[in-house]
Design an enzyme around this catalytic site. Structure first.
Site, mmCIF file in Angstrom:
data_model
loop_
_atom_site.group_PDB
_atom_site.id
_atom_site.type_symbol
_atom_site.label_atom_id
_atom_site.label_comp_id
_atom_site.label_asym_id
_atom_site.label_seq_id
_atom_site.Cartn_x
_atom_site.Cartn_y
_atom_site.Cartn_z
ATOM 1 N N SER A 1 0.832 -1.197 0.000
ATOM 2 C CA SER A 1 0.000 0.000 0.000
ATOM 3 C C SER A 1 0.872 1.254 0.000
ATOM 4 O O SER A 1 1.644 1.466 -0.940
ATOM 5 C CB SER A 1 -0.962 -0.057 1.188
ATOM 6 O OG SER A 1 -1.955 0.911 1.081
ATOM 7 N N ASP B 1 -10.045 -3.625 -5.066
ATOM 8 C CA ASP B 1 -9.256 -2.591 -4.390
ATOM 9 C C ASP B 1 -9.412 -1.268 -5.130
ATOM 10 O O ASP B 1 -9.246 -1.223 -6.357
ATOM 11 C CB ASP B 1 -7.787 -3.029 -4.384
ATOM 12 C CG ASP B 1 -6.863 -2.092 -3.635
ATOM 13 O OD1 ASP B 1 -7.298 -1.012 -3.200
ATOM 14 O OD2 ASP B 1 -5.677 -2.456 -3.492
ATOM 15 N N HIS C 1 -8.229 -4.786 -0.757
ATOM 16 C CA HIS C 1 -6.990 -4.148 -0.320
ATOM 17 C C HIS C 1 -6.627 -4.621 1.086
ATOM 18 O O HIS C 1 -7.480 -4.690 1.971
ATOM 19 C CB HIS C 1 -7.185 -2.630 -0.316
ATOM 20 C CG HIS C 1 -5.951 -1.862 -0.028
ATOM 21 N ND1 HIS C 1 -5.071 -1.479 -1.017
ATOM 22 C CD2 HIS C 1 -5.420 -1.387 1.132
ATOM 23 C CE1 HIS C 1 -4.078 -0.799 -0.485
ATOM 24 N NE2 HIS C 1 -4.257 -0.741 0.836
#
Length: 317
Positions: free
Chosen positions: A161, A253, A283
């Site tokens: 991320s 995501d 995610h």
């Protein structure tokens, strides 16, 4: 319209989140939410498991000491690569403690030492504090293997991320001004690569899929970032000459499309690239492997690919 496929365990996790909403993330709630994040991740991640070495260190950074943690499945090693890991959390939450299970899994499956980096967080330390720390850590680790009891001959840059954004930004910096040892792989796990525009997956999945628009807006406000600068949106940079690249995304995501776009740009630039997308999940799945057990197989498969790419690069040296 075709109904979206959502894995049963991902759906159960999302239903749990909906039934138990956490406080809205604000400057006022953030100090209390940071320690809660580590406790929460301990419930979502599998146990850390067996390792030969887990050791805390520190290094001089651009604005003070940077904490590091070494994870290694072996007590002794021959000279070889080391993984530099940057955690996710939107640049405002998350820490070494939130990603211990992920780092341990990477260390075991890649059979490499993993060094996790405690970079500075916003809003106390807005952009570019995080990329400054990530780059400084990679350069220092490349030069100071003896601090870890290691002889480091190359680096694998990895993160998830926000940490994957730092992975790519650091790889770009080390391409342009090399570190003491080369980068042989960048492994970006559901990366943030382009904040300069809105992608279709952001519109489709930013409500009810775990990473919501309100949180992402807060992250951006806290960072006070220049979204058109390559150190914030590394997709905007020329990718020519980047190290071999592995990108892992999730089909549900909000960041999926910019991950896809980044992999496409590295391929177009002639960079050896592997792209893998986990279908029907969200995610953060690689860190939620206790709550979303199906994510273990996706993470295993990506790590197998990473290991093969590393071995291929080492064989060419």
């Amino acid at each position: 319209m075709t109904e979206l496929f959502v894995r049963p365990d991902a759906r159960a996790f999302l239903d749990m989140l909906k039934a138990n909403p956490r406080p809205k993330m604000t400057p006022e709630t953030l100090p209390a939410m940071r320690p809660m994040a580590a406790a929460g991740m301990a419930m979502l991640e599998p146990p850390v498991g067996e390792l030969a070495v887990v050791r805390d260190l520190s290094m001089p950074g651009p604005a003070g000491e940077i904490a590091l943690r070494l994870f290694d499945a072996r007590a002794e090693r021959e000279p070889g690569p080391a993984v530099v890991f940057c955690h996710g959390g939107g640049f405002v939450i998350g820490c070494i403690d939130t990603h211990v299970s992920m780092c341990a899994e990477i260390a075991r499956q890649l059979d490499l030492p993993v060094i996790s980096v405690e970079y500075r967080l916003a809003p106390e330390n807005p952009w570019p504090a995080a990329p400054d720390d990530a780059e400084a850590a990679a350069r220092w680790i490349a030069e100071n293997g003896e601090a870890f009891g290691l002889s480091i001959t190359s680096l694998v840059l990895c993160g998830d991320s926000a940490g994957a954004n730092l992975t790519i930004v650091t790889a770009l910096a080390l391409r342009d001004r090399p570190a003491a040892v080369p980068v042989i792989l960048q492994f970006a796990i559901y990366p943030r690569t382009d904040s300069s525009k809105t992608y279709p997956s952001y519109e489709a999945f930013s409500d009810g899929y775990g990473l919501d628009a309100a949180d992402m807006a807060f992250y951006g406000e806290a960072m006070r970032v220049d979204n058109n600068h390559w150190r914030a949106s590394p997709l905007l940079a020329d990718q020519t000459g980047m190290p071999p690249t592995l990108v892992l995304t999730a089909s549900l995501d909000p960041l999926r499309d910019e991950g896809r776009a980044y992999a496409g740009k590295t391929i177009a630039a002639g960079v050896p690239t592997t792209y893998r997308e986990a279908e029907g999940t969200i995610h953060g799945f690689a860190g939620f492997r206790r709550a979303i057990p199906s994510g273990q197989a996706d993470f295993d498969a990506a790590l197998q690919i990473a290991r093969a790419m590393i071995q291929e690069r080492l064989a060419q040296a």
